[in-house]
Write a protein that holds these residues in place. Structure first.
Motif, PDB file in Angstrom:
ATOM      1  N   CYS A   1      55.018  54.123  39.161  1.00 50.62           N
ATOM      2  CA  CYS A   1      55.815  52.910  38.915  1.00 50.62           C
ATOM      3  C   CYS A   1      56.968  53.191  37.945  1.00 50.62           C
ATOM      4  CB  CYS A   1      54.944  51.794  38.347  1.00 50.62           C
ATOM      5  SG  CYS A   1      53.817  51.080  39.562  1.00 50.62           S
TER       6      CYS A   1
ATOM      7  N   ALA B   1      55.820  44.667  36.788  1.00 46.13           N
ATOM      8  CA  ALA B   1      54.993  43.688  37.516  1.00 46.13           C
ATOM      9  C   ALA B   1      53.815  44.394  38.199  1.00 46.13           C
ATOM     10  CB  ALA B   1      55.846  42.946  38.540  1.00 46.13           C
ATOM     11  N   VAL B   2      54.147  45.467  38.928  1.00 50.21           N
ATOM     12  CA  VAL B   2      53.085  46.216  39.616  1.00 50.21           C
ATOM     13  C   VAL B   2      52.173  46.899  38.602  1.00 50.21           C
ATOM     14  CG1 VAL B   2      52.603  48.109  41.220  1.00 50.21           C
ATOM     15  CG2 VAL B   2      54.532  46.572  41.649  1.00 50.21           C
TER      16      VAL B   2
ATOM     17  N   GLY C   1      51.453  46.021  35.569  1.00 50.16           N
ATOM     18  CA  GLY C   1      50.582  45.048  34.896  1.00 50.16           C
ATOM     19  C   GLY C   1      49.341  44.752  35.713  1.00 50.16           C
ATOM     20  N   GLY C   2      49.526  44.579  37.038  1.00 53.47           N
ATOM     21  CA  GLY C   2      48.373  44.327  37.918  1.00 53.47           C
ATOM     22  C   GLY C   2      47.419  45.514  37.927  1.00 53.47           C
ATOM     23  N   ILE C   3      48.004  46.740  37.930  1.00 54.54           N
ATOM     24  CA  ILE C   3      47.168  47.947  37.933  1.00 54.54           C
ATOM     25  C   ILE C   3      46.352  48.036  36.646  1.00 54.54           C
ATOM     26  CG2 ILE C   3      47.226  50.470  37.884  1.00 54.54           C
ATOM     27  CD1 ILE C   3      49.683  50.310  39.742  1.00 54.54           C
TER      28      ILE C   3
ATOM     29  N   MET D   1      45.412  45.616  34.743  1.00 54.51           N
ATOM     30  CA  MET D   1      44.368  44.585  34.772  1.00 54.51           C
ATOM     31  C   MET D   1      43.158  45.080  35.559  1.00 54.51           C
ATOM     32  SD  MET D   1      43.753  41.456  33.721  1.00 54.51           S
ATOM     33  CE  MET D   1      45.363  40.694  33.477  1.00 54.51           C
ATOM     34  N   LYS D   2      43.410  45.721  36.706  1.00 56.81           N
ATOM     35  CA  LYS D   2      42.321  46.279  37.522  1.00 56.81           C
ATOM     36  C   LYS D   2      41.536  47.327  36.739  1.00 56.81           C
ATOM     37  CE  LYS D   2      44.151  45.773  42.223  1.00 56.81           C
ATOM     38  NZ  LYS D   2      44.607  46.514  43.437  1.00 56.81           N
TER      39      LYS D   2
END
Length: 581
Positions: free
Chosen positions: A51, A61-62, A64-66, A68-69
C-alpha cells in the motif's frame, strides 16, 4: 533400549493419551486455528507494505482495514493459544495420574519377592521422579509439537501459493536440519536413560541412609556413606553432563541450518523481486514465512530432546507396570469363615534362591487352639515358615492347609484376615495413635480402641502424651521409643482378635516388667486360638503346647518344654546356653 522397545513405549504412551481423544482433538483444533491465523498475518503485512506506493503516496484507507484485521487476528490467536495450553495441561496431568495410579496399584499387587529383591529407593524413583520427567516431556510435546508440525505444513502451503520455485528451495535445504536433529537425538536418548538409572541409585542410597541414620552415626559410617554418595553422584554428574551437552547442541545446530534456509530464501527472493516475479510485499511475506518455517525446527529439536528424556523415564515406569504380579486368587477360591485354626504342612519345600536350599520336606500338624513355638538359630527358617503361613510366598512344592483347604485355594484377604501378626520389626503409619491401633479395624469405636490399648499395657503411656490418642505419630513412629511402638502394634492385634495368631519376637523391645504383663495378656488372647510363636528368648515359650526346634530348614526336634529338656538334644543345648550359671 532397542528400537523395538522404544516403539513399544511410544505406542503405550499414545494408548494412554487415546483415552482423552476429544481433548486431543480440541487441542489440535486450537493449534490449527493458532497456526492458520498466525500464518495469515504475513500476507496482510505484505499487502500493507504494497500500500506504500511511493514516497508520500500511501493508501491509508486500505492499510487501516488491514491493520484492523491484524488486530482481531492477534486477539483470536491469543485466546486460541490459551485454550490449547489449558487443554494440554488437563490431558497431560490426567495421563500422568492414570500411569501413576497404575504403577502404585502394581506395587501393591507385586509379589513380596520383587519388593525384597529390588531397591526400595529405585522403586520410589520410578513412581515419583521418572513420572515427573515423563510429565514434563509430555506437556512440552503437546504444547510445541502440534503447533510446530502444523506451522511447518502451513508455511509450506502459503509459500507455494506465493512462489513455488522458492518454496522448492526451502524444501531442498530442510533434510539437512532433520538429519542433524536425528543424529543428535539418537545419542541423547542413551544418556538420559543412564541418567534416570543413576538417579534411581542415588534415591535408593539416600532413602537407605535416612532410614538408618542412627545406625550410620552409631557405627561411624558417615565417611563411607559420603564416599558412596559421591561416587554415585559423580556418575550422575557425568551422565547428566553428557545428556545436557548433546541436548544443548541440538538447538544451535538446527539454528545454523535454518539460517542457511533463511539466507537462501532471501537471496532467491531478492532476485525474483528484481526480475518482477515478486512484489516487495510478497518478498516480505516470504521472508516472514521462511523465518516461521525454520523456527519450529528449533522448537521441535528441543522437544525431541525432552521427549527422549520422557521416553527413557516412561520406559522405566512401564517396566515396573509390566512386572509379573503375584499369582491371582483362583476364581473359585474359598473365603475363610468361622475358622477353627487347624493348620497342616505336608512335604513343604521352599527356598528364596533355587541354588540355596532352605526348607525341605517339612511336615507339621497343628490342632485348633494349639500354641506352637518355633525356635532355632538365626537363618534356620523360622520367619520363612511365617511367610509361608501368611502366603507372602508360595511353597515350591508340597502344601499348607488351613481347616483342610490348601491356602492356594483360599483368597489371600480372608487368609490374612484370619491371622493376627506382631513382628519384631514394628511398622506405624503417619497419623494419630488411634488410627494406628485401628489399622486393621477402621470402624472400631473409641471404647474398643482404648480397651485394646489397656490390654496391651499401652494406655498409660498414651495418656501421658500431650494429645493422648489424638497424638500424631511421625513417619515410622520416630517420635516414640521402640518399646512404645511395639506396644501399639500389639494393641492393633488385640483390637482385631483374629482366630489365629503369629507372634514373631513380639516382646523383643519391651522391658521385663511390661513383658510379664504382656505375656499374661497374650495368654488370655491365645485361649482357644491357634498361635505360632517365634522366639529367641526361650523363657517366653515354656507354656507352648508344642515346640518346634529348627535347624537348616528342618524340624529336628518336637515336643513340650519339659520333654525336650529330657531328650538333652539341640533344644536343651540352646536353653542351657541362655540359662546356664
Amino acid at each position: 533400549m532397542n528400537m523395538k522397545k522404544h516403539k513399544t513405549t511410544i505406542r503405550r504412551i499414545l494408548s494412554s493419551i487415546g483415552r482423552y481423544k476429544w481433548g486431543v482433538l480440541a487441542s489440535l483444533a486450537c493449534a490449527l486455528i493458532t497456526v492458520v491465523l498466525t500464518l495469515y498475518v504475513p500476507i496482510l503485512t505484505g499487502k500493507a507494505i504494497d500500500c506504500i506506493l511511493a514516497p508520500g503516496n500511501v493508501d491509508f484507507a486500505v492499510m487501516g482495514g488491514i491493520l484492523m484485521k491484524i488486530g482481531v487476528i492477534i486477539l483470536v490467536t491469543a485466546v486460541s493459544q490459551w485454550l490449547m495450553s489449558h487443554i494440554n495441561n488437563i490431558i497431560t496431568y490426567r495421563v500422568v495420574k492414570d500411569i501413576r495410579v497404575r504403577a502404585f496399584a502394581k506395587v501393591e499387587s507385586l509379589p513380596l519377592k520383587y519388593i525384597d529383591s529390588h531397591s526400595h529407593g529405585d522403586i520410589i524413583s520410578r513412581l515419583i521422579a521418572d513420572i515427573d520427567q515423563f510429565s514434563d516431556g509430555l506437556l512440552m510435546g503437546f504444547t510445541q509439537l502440534f503447533t510446530g508440525i502444523l506451522t511447518i505444513l502451513g508455511t509450506l502451503i502459503f509459500m507455494f501459493t506465493i512462489n513455488p520455485a522458492i518454496a522448492v528451495v526451502v524444501i531442498l535445504v530442510t533434510p539437512v536440519s532433520l538429519f542433524v536433529a536425528s543424529f543428535i537425538a539418537k545419542r541423547t536418548y542413551t544418556m538420559f536413560r543412564k541418567q534416570s538409572q543413576t538417579r534411581g541409585e542415588l534415591t535408593s542410597l539416600v532413602e537407605e541412609m535416612l532410614g538408618s541414620q542412627k545406625v550410620v552415626l552409631a557405627f561411624g559410617y558417615e565417611s563411607e556413606a559420603q564416599s558412596q554418595f559421591e561416587e554415585i553422584n559423580e556418575r550422575l554428574r557425568v551422565w547428566g553432563l553428557k545428556a545436557t551437552f548433546f541436548s544443548s547442541i541440538t538447538n544451535p545446530a538446527t539454528r545454523f541450518v535454518n539460517s542457511l534456509v533463511y539466507a537462501s530464501v532471501g537471496i532467491a527472493g531478492a532476485f525474483a523481486a528484481i526480475s518482477g516475479y515478486l512484489s516487495v510485499g510478497q518478498l516480505s511475506s516470504f521472508l516472514s514465512y521462511a523465518n516461521q518455517y525454520t523456527k519450529p525446527f528449533n522448537e521441535i529439536s528441543g522437544v525431541v530432546t525432552e521427549l527422549q528424556n520422557a521416553l527413557a523415564s516412561a520406559a522405566r515406569v512401564f517396566e515396573l507396570i509390566d512386572e509379573e504380579p503375584q499369582i491371582p486368587d483362583a476364581p473359585d477360591a474359598a473365603v475363610l469363615s468361622e475358622v477353627k485354626g487347624e493348620v497342616s504342612l505336608s512335604d513343604v519345600n521352599f527356598s528364596y534362591d533355587p541354588e540355596i536350599p532352605l526348607i525341605e520336606n517339612m511336615n507339621l500338624e497343628v490342632k485348633p487352639g494349639q500354641r506352637v513355638a518355633i525356635v532355632g538359630p538365626t537363618g534356620c527358617g523360622k520367619s520363612t515358615v511365617i511367610n509361608l503361613l501368611m502366603r507372602f510366598y508360595d511353597v515350591d512344592s508340597g502344601s499348607i492347609q488351613v481347616d483342610g483347604t490348601d491356602v492356594r485355594e483360599i483368597t489371600r484377604k480372608s487368609l490374612r484376615t484370619s491371622y493376627g501378626m506382631v513382628l519384631q520389626e514394628t511398622w506405624l503409619k503417619s497419623g494419630t495413635i488411634r488410627d494406628n491401633i485401628a489399622y486393621g479395624r477402621p470402624e472400631a469405636t473409641d471404647e474398643e480402641v482404648v480397651k485394646a490399648a489397656k490390654e496391651a499395657h499401652a494406655h498409660s503411656f498414651i495418656k501421658r502424651m500431650k494429645d493422648g490418642y489424638d497424638t500424631v505419630i511421625s513417619e515410622d513412629g520416630s517420635n516414640l521409643s521402640q518399646g512404645q511402638k511395639q506396644l501399639l502394634c500389639i494393641a492393633r492385634v488385640m483390637l482385631c482378635l483374629p482366630p489365629m495368631l503369629i507372634l514373631d519376637e513380639a516382646t523383643s523391645s519391651i522391658d521385663t516388667r511390661t513383658e510379664i504383663r504382656i505375656q499374661k495378656a497374650f495368654s488370655k488372647m491365645m485361649e482357644g486360638r491357634t498361635s505360632f510363636i517365634v522366639a529367641h528368648r526361650l523363657s517366653t515359650i515354656r507354656e507352648a503346647d508344642v515346640i518346634l526346634v529348627m535347624r537348616d530348614g528342618h524340624i529336628i526336634e518336637q515336643g513340650t518344654h519339659e520333654s525336650l529338656l529330657e531328650k538333652n538334644g539341640f533344644y536343651a543345648e540352646l536353653y542351657n546356653s541362655q540359662f546356664a550359671v
